[in-house]
Design a protein around this motif. Structure first.
Motif, PDB file in Angstrom:
ATOM      1  N   ASP A  66      36.760 106.799   8.014  1.00  0.00           N
ATOM      2  CA  ASP A  66      38.426 106.188   6.886  1.00  0.00           C
ATOM      3  C   ASP A  66      39.148 106.897   8.813  1.00  0.00           C
ATOM      4  N   ARG A  79      30.921 101.335   4.284  1.00  0.00           N
ATOM      5  CA  ARG A  79      32.648 101.245   3.856  1.00  0.00           C
ATOM      6  C   ARG A  79      32.996 101.799   5.565  1.00  0.00           C
ATOM      7  N   LYS A  81      37.266 101.831   6.192  1.00  0.00           N
ATOM      8  CA  LYS A  81      38.519 101.821   6.039  1.00  0.00           C
ATOM      9  C   LYS A  81      39.245 101.933   7.399  1.00  0.00           C
ATOM     10  N   GLY A  82      40.416 101.320   8.101  1.00  0.00           N
ATOM     11  CA  GLY A  82      41.245 101.842   9.342  1.00  0.00           C
ATOM     12  C   GLY A  82      41.302 100.557  10.263  1.00  0.00           C
ATOM     13  N   GLU A  97      32.078  97.581   2.477  1.00  0.00           N
ATOM     14  CA  GLU A  97      33.679  96.943   2.167  1.00  0.00           C
ATOM     15  C   GLU A  97      34.729  97.200   3.135  1.00  0.00           C
ATOM     16  N   VAL A  98      35.470  96.336   3.551  1.00  0.00           N
ATOM     17  CA  VAL A  98      36.063  96.874   5.150  1.00  0.00           C
ATOM     18  C   VAL A  98      37.931  96.195   4.336  1.00  0.00           C
ATOM     19  N   ASP A  99      38.019  97.569   4.681  1.00  0.00           N
ATOM     20  CA  ASP A  99      39.409  97.404   4.326  1.00  0.00           C
ATOM     21  C   ASP A  99      40.706  98.189   6.419  1.00  0.00           C
ATOM     22  N   GLY A 100      41.369  96.754   6.428  1.00  0.00           N
ATOM     23  CA  GLY A 100      42.107  97.749   7.910  1.00  0.00           C
ATOM     24  C   GLY A 100      42.558  96.175   9.014  1.00  0.00           C
ATOM     25  N   ASN A 116      38.998  92.557   3.135  1.00  0.00           N
ATOM     26  CA  ASN A 116      39.845  92.420   2.951  1.00  0.00           C
ATOM     27  C   ASN A 116      41.148  93.224   4.320  1.00  0.00           C
ATOM     28  N   VAL A 117      41.325  92.033   5.379  1.00  0.00           N
ATOM     29  CA  VAL A 117      41.300  92.486   6.980  1.00  0.00           C
ATOM     30  C   VAL A 117      42.746  91.465   7.640  1.00  0.00           C
TER      31      VAL A 117
END
Length: 133
Positions: A66, A79, A81-82, A97-100, A116-117
């Motif tokens: 994160d 995972r 996030k960032g 699971e990738v967010d950012g 979700n990027v």
């Protein structure tokens, strides 16, 4: 006769740098803050903060980051996030699971990954890794 030979053989030692070294952060370990490394890093624990790596970052299936990563190559199985800045290849595995926000030169996302990027494709030189970052 024995001590007068001027053609002495030099003893060569292996270089002290470990170019194929792998750093590892074990499952259950949590690191908060900034990390900088020159060799590959495998993360099976948790990092909250900034990571700058001159080589490959591997986030294992139990790993979680994160924060922000700057690296040459990355493989994500866990995972993230960032903000992620990869100079060459980003490989997102089916368990990831990738967010950012992502900036990379090449991207491979396997079927089943949650991705979700916002992604920006640039050559490696445009988002190079600073040695003293």
């Amino acid at each position: 006769m024995f001590g007068s030979n001027k053609n002495t053989e030099e003893v060569k030692t292996a270089p002290t740098s470990t170019s194929n070294a792998l750093n590892a952060l074990a499952k259950g370990t949590v690191v908060e803050g900034s990390i900088r490394c020159d060799n590959d890093l495998r993360i099976d624990g948790t990092i909250k903060g900034k990571l700058t790596c001159q080589a490959k970052v591997i986030i294992g299936p139990t790993g979680m980051v994160d924060g922000e990563i700057h690296c040459q190559n990355a493989v994500i199985e866990g995972r993230f996030k960032g903000n992620l800045h990869v100079a060459e290849l980003l490989n997102v595995r089916e368990t990831a699971e990738v967010d950012g926000e992502i900036t990379t030169n090449k991207l491979l996302v396997q079927s089943g990954a949650r991705f979700n990027v916002t992604c920006k494709m640039e050559s490696g030189s445009a988002n190079g890794i600073a040695k003293n970052a």
